[in-house]
Write an enzyme that holds these catalytic residues in place. Structure first.
Site, mmCIF file in Angstrom:
data_model
loop_
_atom_site.group_PDB
_atom_site.id
_atom_site.type_symbol
_atom_site.label_atom_id
_atom_site.label_comp_id
_atom_site.label_asym_id
_atom_site.label_seq_id
_atom_site.Cartn_x
_atom_site.Cartn_y
_atom_site.Cartn_z
ATOM 1 N N LYS A 125 5.002 -9.856 -4.941
ATOM 2 C CA LYS A 125 3.670 -10.456 -4.775
ATOM 3 C C LYS A 125 2.962 -10.656 -6.112
ATOM 4 O O LYS A 125 2.382 -11.696 -6.366
ATOM 5 C CB LYS A 125 2.762 -9.540 -3.936
ATOM 6 N N ARG A 138 -4.595 -5.098 3.846
ATOM 7 C CA ARG A 138 -3.445 -4.249 4.131
ATOM 8 C C ARG A 138 -3.572 -3.528 5.462
ATOM 9 O O ARG A 138 -2.665 -2.799 5.851
ATOM 10 C CB ARG A 138 -3.350 -3.180 3.047
ATOM 11 N N ARG A 189 12.851 0.293 -11.044
ATOM 12 C CA ARG A 189 11.790 -0.189 -11.925
ATOM 13 C C ARG A 189 11.498 0.823 -13.035
ATOM 14 O O ARG A 189 11.366 2.013 -12.798
ATOM 15 C CB ARG A 189 10.535 -0.438 -11.081
ATOM 16 N N ARG A 229 6.992 4.602 -13.083
ATOM 17 C CA ARG A 229 5.580 4.678 -12.673
ATOM 18 C C ARG A 229 5.454 5.799 -11.643
ATOM 19 O O ARG A 229 6.328 5.969 -10.799
ATOM 20 C CB ARG A 229 5.169 3.335 -12.054
ATOM 21 N N ARG A 277 5.070 4.634 0.668
ATOM 22 C CA ARG A 277 4.467 3.302 0.553
ATOM 23 C C ARG A 277 5.080 2.334 1.569
ATOM 24 O O ARG A 277 4.387 1.526 2.174
ATOM 25 C CB ARG A 277 4.664 2.757 -0.868
HETATM 26 P P1 ADP Z 1 2.507 -1.988 -4.206
HETATM 27 O O1 ADP Z 1 2.190 -3.254 -3.447
HETATM 28 O O2 ADP Z 1 3.738 -2.125 -5.043
HETATM 29 O O3 ADP Z 1 2.530 -0.755 -3.334
HETATM 30 P P2 ADP Z 1 -0.180 -1.984 -5.377
HETATM 31 O O4 ADP Z 1 -0.471 -1.969 -6.841
HETATM 32 O O5 ADP Z 1 -0.572 -3.199 -4.591
HETATM 33 O O6 ADP Z 1 1.365 -1.679 -5.275
HETATM 34 O O7 ADP Z 1 -0.916 -0.739 -4.674
HETATM 35 C C1 ADP Z 1 -0.803 0.564 -5.166
HETATM 36 C C2 ADP Z 1 -1.618 1.531 -4.293
HETATM 37 O O8 ADP Z 1 -3.002 1.168 -4.322
HETATM 38 C C3 ADP Z 1 -1.258 1.530 -2.805
HETATM 39 O O9 ADP Z 1 -0.163 2.365 -2.535
HETATM 40 C C4 ADP Z 1 -2.575 2.056 -2.189
HETATM 41 O O10 ADP Z 1 -2.711 3.456 -2.363
HETATM 42 C C5 ADP Z 1 -3.635 1.411 -3.067
HETATM 43 N N1 ADP Z 1 -4.082 0.105 -2.515
HETATM 44 C C6 ADP Z 1 -3.933 -1.121 -3.094
HETATM 45 N N2 ADP Z 1 -4.457 -2.091 -2.310
HETATM 46 C C7 ADP Z 1 -4.951 -1.469 -1.205
HETATM 47 C C8 ADP Z 1 -5.605 -1.925 -0.019
HETATM 48 N N3 ADP Z 1 -5.842 -3.222 0.200
HETATM 49 N N4 ADP Z 1 -5.971 -0.986 0.890
HETATM 50 C C9 ADP Z 1 -5.742 0.323 0.704
HETATM 51 N N5 ADP Z 1 -5.120 0.821 -0.385
HETATM 52 C C10 ADP Z 1 -4.726 -0.058 -1.329
#
Ligand code: ADP
Length: 223
Positions: A14, A88, A126, A159, A170
């Site tokens: 994404k 999400r 990664r 990371r 996740r």
């Molecule tokens: P990825 O999509 O690879 O899991 P992101 O950088 O999008 O990584 O998100 C990392 C973390 O940030 C998620 O695991 C969550 O804890 C938090 N997060 C990000 N976006 C949201 C969202 N829209 N709602 C709730 N938590 C979020």
């Protein structure tokens, strides 16, 4: 106004596609993950948010919805935006729909579909340079010297939320809370564009997205 939602599991690419789209369309890339990490770095968030992110679970809807609402109200989002990692959960999707309805707009949802095994390989492989932030993958994009950054020779790290138990959490959160959002969009009559992003290079996936969006625009014109 072109509101675009990029939808897909962690590791679906994404972030990469969002960057390409925003450069091409001249609208901002809004990544809730980046925004949350940024706020934590600047000491603006409670330890609870940081701990939630490190565990791989989702941050509360209230925190994220307020953050996004604030961001969408900035002037640069007036012509459109690419949302990456939001919504999400269903309450987040409802919140966004209400915000857009209030402005007479509808989002276009692009779903990046990627095979589960490919996701696991991408996330577990990664590696990142702690100094300059460059990303590598031990399988698909390894550094020239094993474990060291090509640019500055720094030792690469994993990371914190790319460790295996956190990756599992996740992906679990995605299956439980995020995948149902697609169904919500479909039943709400939103346009969901499906793109197979399994084993094509990012440039090819981007072409697929552009073609699908153009076809969608044409069919909208005919409606
Ligand atoms: P990825 O999509 O690879 O899991 P992101 O950088 O999008 O990584 O998100 C990392 C973390 O940030 C998620 O695991 C969550 O804890 C938090 N997060 C990000 N976006 C949201 C969202 N829209 N709602 C709730 N938590 C979020």
């Amino acid at each position: 106004m072109k509101p675009i939602v990029l939808f897909g599991s962690p590791g679906s690419g994404k972030g990469t596609q969002a960057k390409m789209l925003t450069e091409c369309l001249g609208i901002p890339h809004i990544s809730t993950g980046d925004m949350l990490r940024d706020r934590i770095r600047h000491g603006e968030h409670l330890e609870k948010v940081e701990a939630t992110m490190h565990s791989g679970a989702l941050v509360s809807d209230d925190v994220v919805n307020a953050m996004v609402r604030e961001r969408l109200s900035l002037a640069d989002a007036a012509r459109g935006f690419v949302l990456d990692g939001y919504p999400r959960t269903q309450p987040q999707a409802e919140h966004l729909c209400a915000w857009l309805d209030g402005r007479g707009k509808r989002e276009v949802v692009i779903h990046l579909a990627v095979d589960y095994n490919i996701i696991i390989a991408r996330l577990t492989g990664r590696r990142q340079c702690p100094h300059c932030g460059t990303l590598y993958n031990v399988a698909s994009h390894p550094p020239r010297v094993d474990g060291l950054c090509d640019l500055d020779g720094e030792k690469l790290v994993i990371r914190e939320d790319d460790s295996e138990p956190v990756i599992r959490e996740r992906l679990d959160a995605y299956e439980r809370q995020t995948r149902p959002v697609l169904e919500y969009y479909r039943t709400a009559g939103r346009r969901v564009i499906e793109v197979d992003a399994s084993d094509h290079p990012p440039e090819m996936v981007f072409q697929e997205i552009r073609q699908a969006m153009e076809a969608d625009d044409r069919s909208k014109d005919r409606r």
